[in-house]
Design a protein around this motif. Structure first.
Motif, PDB file in Angstrom:
ATOM      1  N   TYR A 160     -18.549   4.663  -0.330  1.00  0.00           N
ATOM      2  CA  TYR A 160     -17.526   3.933   0.408  1.00  0.00           C
ATOM      3  C   TYR A 160     -16.226   4.727   0.506  1.00  0.00           C
ATOM      4  CZ  TYR A 160     -20.472  -0.210  -0.145  1.00  0.00           C
ATOM      5  OH  TYR A 160     -21.517  -1.094  -0.112  1.00  0.00           O
ATOM      6  N   LEU A 161     -15.494   4.421   1.574  1.00  0.00           N
ATOM      7  CA  LEU A 161     -14.111   4.856   1.713  1.00  0.00           C
ATOM      8  C   LEU A 161     -13.251   3.611   1.561  1.00  0.00           C
ATOM      9  CD1 LEU A 161     -11.897   6.942   2.478  1.00  0.00           C
ATOM     10  CD2 LEU A 161     -12.272   6.273   4.862  1.00  0.00           C
ATOM     11  N   LEU A 162     -12.390   3.594   0.552  1.00  0.00           N
ATOM     12  CA  LEU A 162     -11.508   2.464   0.303  1.00  0.00           C
ATOM     13  C   LEU A 162     -10.140   2.758   0.903  1.00  0.00           C
ATOM     14  CD1 LEU A 162     -12.395   1.812  -3.451  1.00  0.00           C
ATOM     15  CD2 LEU A 162     -13.583   1.010  -1.394  1.00  0.00           C
ATOM     16  N   LEU A 163      -9.589   1.810   1.658  1.00  0.00           N
ATOM     17  CA  LEU A 163      -8.314   1.998   2.336  1.00  0.00           C
ATOM     18  C   LEU A 163      -7.355   0.873   1.973  1.00  0.00           C
ATOM     19  CD1 LEU A 163      -9.519   2.928   5.949  1.00  0.00           C
ATOM     20  CD2 LEU A 163      -8.617   4.498   4.227  1.00  0.00           C
ATOM     21  N   GLU A 164      -6.132   1.239   1.633  1.00  0.00           N
ATOM     22  CA  GLU A 164      -5.072   0.262   1.389  1.00  0.00           C
ATOM     23  C   GLU A 164      -3.881   0.632   2.263  1.00  0.00           C
ATOM     24  OE1 GLU A 164      -3.861  -1.655  -2.604  1.00  0.00           O
ATOM     25  OE2 GLU A 164      -2.412  -0.010  -2.296  1.00  0.00           O
ATOM     26  N   SER A 165      -3.475  -0.273   3.149  1.00  0.00           N
ATOM     27  CA  SER A 165      -2.372  -0.022   4.078  1.00  0.00           C
ATOM     28  C   SER A 165      -1.195  -0.921   3.734  1.00  0.00           C
ATOM     29  CB  SER A 165      -2.812  -0.287   5.524  1.00  0.00           C
ATOM     30  OG  SER A 165      -3.899   0.536   5.879  1.00  0.00           O
ATOM     31  N   GLU A 166       0.010  -0.352   3.814  1.00  0.00           N
ATOM     32  CA  GLU A 166       1.240  -1.098   3.566  1.00  0.00           C
ATOM     33  C   GLU A 166       2.143  -0.985   4.795  1.00  0.00           C
ATOM     34  OE1 GLU A 166       3.111  -0.223  -0.264  1.00  0.00           O
ATOM     35  OE2 GLU A 166       1.318   0.956  -0.773  1.00  0.00           O
ATOM     36  N   ARG A 167       2.580  -2.134   5.307  1.00  0.00           N
ATOM     37  CA  ARG A 167       3.481  -2.153   6.468  1.00  0.00           C
ATOM     38  C   ARG A 167       4.295  -3.436   6.434  1.00  0.00           C
ATOM     39  NH1 ARG A 167       1.857  -0.857  12.778  1.00  0.00           N
ATOM     40  NH2 ARG A 167       3.958  -1.108  13.646  1.00  0.00           N
ATOM     41  N   ASP A 168       5.595  -3.277   6.553  1.00  0.00           N
ATOM     42  CA  ASP A 168       6.502  -4.433   6.538  1.00  0.00           C
ATOM     43  C   ASP A 168       6.292  -5.295   5.296  1.00  0.00           C
ATOM     44  OD1 ASP A 168       7.451  -3.623   9.030  1.00  0.00           O
ATOM     45  OD2 ASP A 168       5.932  -4.787  10.090  1.00  0.00           O
ATOM     46  N   ARG A 170       3.637  -5.868   3.662  1.00  0.00           N
ATOM     47  CA  ARG A 170       2.321  -6.499   3.539  1.00  0.00           C
ATOM     48  C   ARG A 170       1.249  -5.446   3.279  1.00  0.00           C
ATOM     49  NH1 ARG A 170       1.909  -9.701   9.042  1.00  0.00           N
ATOM     50  NH2 ARG A 170       2.694  -7.661   9.708  1.00  0.00           N
ATOM     51  N   LYS A 171       0.303  -5.780   2.410  1.00  0.00           N
ATOM     52  CA  LYS A 171      -0.799  -4.880   2.093  1.00  0.00           C
ATOM     53  C   LYS A 171      -2.102  -5.438   2.646  1.00  0.00           C
ATOM     54  CE  LYS A 171       0.877  -2.693  -2.162  1.00  0.00           C
ATOM     55  NZ  LYS A 171       0.554  -2.387  -3.590  1.00  0.00           N
ATOM     56  N   THR A 172      -2.916  -4.550   3.193  1.00  0.00           N
ATOM     57  CA  THR A 172      -4.259  -4.921   3.626  1.00  0.00           C
ATOM     58  C   THR A 172      -5.244  -3.918   3.052  1.00  0.00           C
ATOM     59  OG1 THR A 172      -4.043  -3.631   5.679  1.00  0.00           O
ATOM     60  CG2 THR A 172      -3.452  -5.979   5.773  1.00  0.00           C
ATOM     61  N   ARG A 173      -6.451  -4.396   2.760  1.00  0.00           N
ATOM     62  CA  ARG A 173      -7.478  -3.535   2.171  1.00  0.00           C
ATOM     63  C   ARG A 173      -8.736  -3.588   3.024  1.00  0.00           C
ATOM     64  NH1 ARG A 173      -5.656  -5.916  -3.007  1.00  0.00           N
ATOM     65  NH2 ARG A 173      -4.505  -4.310  -4.184  1.00  0.00           N
ATOM     66  N   ARG A 174      -9.407  -2.436   3.123  1.00  0.00           N
ATOM     67  CA  ARG A 174     -10.676  -2.349   3.836  1.00  0.00           C
ATOM     68  C   ARG A 174     -11.637  -1.471   3.056  1.00  0.00           C
ATOM     69  NH1 ARG A 174     -10.208  -0.198   9.582  1.00  0.00           N
ATOM     70  NH2 ARG A 174     -12.326  -1.034   9.683  1.00  0.00           N
ATOM     71  N   LYS A 175     -12.933  -1.692   3.272  1.00  0.00           N
ATOM     72  CA  LYS A 175     -13.974  -0.895   2.625  1.00  0.00           C
ATOM     73  C   LYS A 175     -14.935  -0.411   3.704  1.00  0.00           C
ATOM     74  CE  LYS A 175     -16.797  -2.971  -0.296  1.00  0.00           C
ATOM     75  NZ  LYS A 175     -17.278  -3.575  -1.568  1.00  0.00           N
ATOM     76  N   ILE A 176     -15.008   0.908   3.885  1.00  0.00           N
ATOM     77  CA  ILE A 176     -15.812   1.513   4.941  1.00  0.00           C
ATOM     78  C   ILE A 176     -17.040   2.167   4.315  1.00  0.00           C
ATOM     79  CG2 ILE A 176     -15.805   3.077   6.922  1.00  0.00           C
ATOM     80  CD1 ILE A 176     -13.622   0.968   7.099  1.00  0.00           C
ATOM     81  N   PRO A 177     -18.253   1.793   4.712  1.00  0.00           N
ATOM     82  CA  PRO A 177     -19.450   2.445   4.159  1.00  0.00           C
ATOM     83  C   PRO A 177     -19.585   3.873   4.665  1.00  0.00           C
ATOM     84  CG  PRO A 177     -20.071   0.854   5.854  1.00  0.00           C
ATOM     85  CD  PRO A 177     -18.600   0.690   5.634  1.00  0.00           C
ATOM     86  N   LEU A 178     -19.983   4.775   3.790  1.00  0.00           N
ATOM     87  CA  LEU A 178     -20.217   6.168   4.141  1.00  0.00           C
ATOM     88  C   LEU A 178     -21.688   6.500   3.934  1.00  0.00           C
ATOM     89  CD1 LEU A 178     -17.136   7.822   2.371  1.00  0.00           C
ATOM     90  CD2 LEU A 178     -17.370   7.293   4.804  1.00  0.00           C
ATOM     91  N   ARG A 179     -22.191   7.437   4.740  1.00  0.00           N
ATOM     92  CA  ARG A 179     -23.599   7.827   4.632  1.00  0.00           C
ATOM     93  C   ARG A 179     -23.796   9.023   3.712  1.00  0.00           C
ATOM     94  NH1 ARG A 179     -24.961   7.446  11.137  1.00  0.00           N
ATOM     95  NH2 ARG A 179     -24.581   5.199  11.337  1.00  0.00           N
ATOM     96  N   GLY A 180     -22.727   9.463   3.100  1.00  0.00           N
ATOM     97  CA  GLY A 180     -22.791  10.617   2.223  1.00  0.00           C
ATOM     98  C   GLY A 180     -21.404  11.210   2.079  1.00  0.00           C
ATOM     99  N   PRO A 181     -21.282  12.328   1.384  1.00  0.00           N
ATOM    100  CA  PRO A 181     -19.974  12.954   1.192  1.00  0.00           C
ATOM    101  C   PRO A 181     -19.348  13.360   2.524  1.00  0.00           C
ATOM    102  CG  PRO A 181     -21.618  13.878  -0.295  1.00  0.00           C
ATOM    103  CD  PRO A 181     -22.354  13.055   0.692  1.00  0.00           C
ATOM    104  N   VAL A 182     -18.029  13.196   2.633  1.00  0.00           N
ATOM    105  CA  VAL A 182     -17.293  13.593   3.834  1.00  0.00           C
ATOM    106  C   VAL A 182     -16.076  14.406   3.418  1.00  0.00           C
ATOM    107  CG1 VAL A 182     -18.019  11.597   5.203  1.00  0.00           C
ATOM    108  CG2 VAL A 182     -15.920  11.467   3.831  1.00  0.00           C
ATOM    109  N   SER A 183     -15.544  15.164   4.367  1.00  0.00           N
ATOM    110  CA  SER A 183     -14.314  15.887   4.138  1.00  0.00           C
ATOM    111  C   SER A 183     -13.217  15.263   4.993  1.00  0.00           C
ATOM    112  CB  SER A 183     -14.494  17.375   4.459  1.00  0.00           C
ATOM    113  OG  SER A 183     -13.417  18.132   3.928  1.00  0.00           O
ATOM    114  N   LEU A 184     -12.052  15.882   5.016  1.00  0.00           N
ATOM    115  CA  LEU A 184     -10.903  15.394   5.776  1.00  0.00           C
ATOM    116  C   LEU A 184     -10.709  16.265   7.007  1.00  0.00           C
ATOM    117  CD1 LEU A 184      -8.402  13.368   5.632  1.00  0.00           C
ATOM    118  CD2 LEU A 184      -7.138  15.369   4.777  1.00  0.00           C
TER     119      LEU A 184
END
Length: 331
Positions: A160-168, A170-184
């Motif tokens: 998974y790729l875990l994401l936490e966003s902050e704006r104004d 407020r925090k939001t969280r998402r979880k993105i499934p990955l099919r294997g290792p990834v780079s940036l």
């Protein structure tokens, strides 16, 4: 004497042909509609899926980009409409134990664009840590613009790729499934053009995520397209360069590199362009952003345990990405 009624009266003249014409028209309309629907299905779903599967099948391990490693430093002037509006710096460095090294990627962009006739100040900082296999582990992105601040923090493992966003506030969280290792993407892009032979037709594919510009995940395909002359803002002369396209799903970015893979020009977003400059020039324009390295905090996976996994391709709306916001200025 009255004649008997006919059991099968003759139809009026012209009735049968009209019925046949109507039946033919209905049949043709249904056939055309079916063909259009099938064409749309194939074009929008089947072909992209097959292309993505074929591309993923030939993707190389990100670790290949670390062979014969040399630290990467890119310093750029940012222009819009031919006018200089800021600078950018990208570095990818090998850090840690030489026997089991890791990598750190940093992107810094400082701009003063004109928005509705008023000069604004915008700063973007992005930092990521990659393991010895050049696989993304965690990152942080911060955008500061007038009274708006956006911070995105990410953590990746093989699942998974875990994401936490902050704006104004407020925090939001998402979880993105990955099919294997990834780079940036921002680490792969400069490393990839140094790893492939710079000739038209040469290409390289690597699995990546891109939280900086396109807000997508998938297989990045980098292709050397052709040789063409360019004139950069800093050099002031025409140079021979190779046009390189980086495609991630439906997102395409263009760069121009020399025969050794050094980036001379890069398309940024919304008409903004990056032109190669010296370290001293870029650092003088980015003095506050270059003072230190931005810390990258860790996310707690337990905080994401109850979150339902999201779409694997989309990290969010591209217009909400830091450089996506920049692109909206040029619209």
């Amino acid at each position: 004497m009255n004649s008997l009624p006919q059991e099968n009266p003759v139809p009026p003249a012209g009735g049968a042909p009209k019925t046949r014409n109507l039946g033919w028209l209905i049949g043709t309309t249904i056939t055309v509609f079916w063909l259009v629907m099938m064409f749309t299905l194939v074009r929008q779903h089947v072909l992209p899926q097959r292309r993505a599967e074929a591309l993923a099948a030939r993707a190389v391990d990100p670790a290949r980009l670390t062979e014969h490693w040399e630290d990467i430093e890119e310093y750029m002037l940012v222009t819009f409409g031919g006018l200089r509006v800021g600078a950018a710096a990208t570095t990818v460095r090998r850090i840690g134990d030489p026997a089991a090294p890791e990598y750190r990627a940093d992107l810094r962009v400082g701009l003063e664009p004109l928005v509705m006739g008023l000069r604004q100040s915008l700063a973007i900082r992005a930092a990521a840590e990659l393991d010895r296999l050049f696989t993304l582990r965690r990152f942080r992105i911060r955008l500061d613009f007038t009274d708006m601040q956006i911070i995105v923090t990410g953590f990746a493992d093989d699942d998974y790729l875990l994401l936490e966003s902050e704006r104004d506030g407020r925090k939001t969280r998402r979880k993105i499934p990955l099919r294997g290792p990834v780079s940036l993407l921002e680490a792969v892009r400069p490393a990839a053009v140094r790893s492939i032979e710079i000739r038209p037709g040469a290409s390289l594919a690597v699995p990546v995520v891109d939280p900086v510009l396109s807000m997508q995940a998938g297989t990045l395909e980098i292709t050397v397209v052709r040789k063409e002359p360019i004139q950069t803002a800093d050099a002031g002369r025409v140079e021979e360069a190779y046009r390189v396209e980086a495609r991630l799903n439906d997102f395409v970015a263009t760069s121009w590199v020399d025969s050794s893979g050094t980036v001379l020009r890069r398309q940024l977003a919304g008409g903004f362009m990056l032109d190669r400059t010296t370290s001293a020039t870029a650092r003088s324009l980015l003095s506050d952003l270059m003072k230190d390295d931005m810390p990258i905090p860790s996310l707690n996976p337990a905080a994401f345990a109850a979150i339902t996994p999201d779409d694997a391709l989309s990290l969010g709306n591209p217009k909400d990405a830091p450089l996506g916001i920049l692109g909206s200025f040029g619209e």
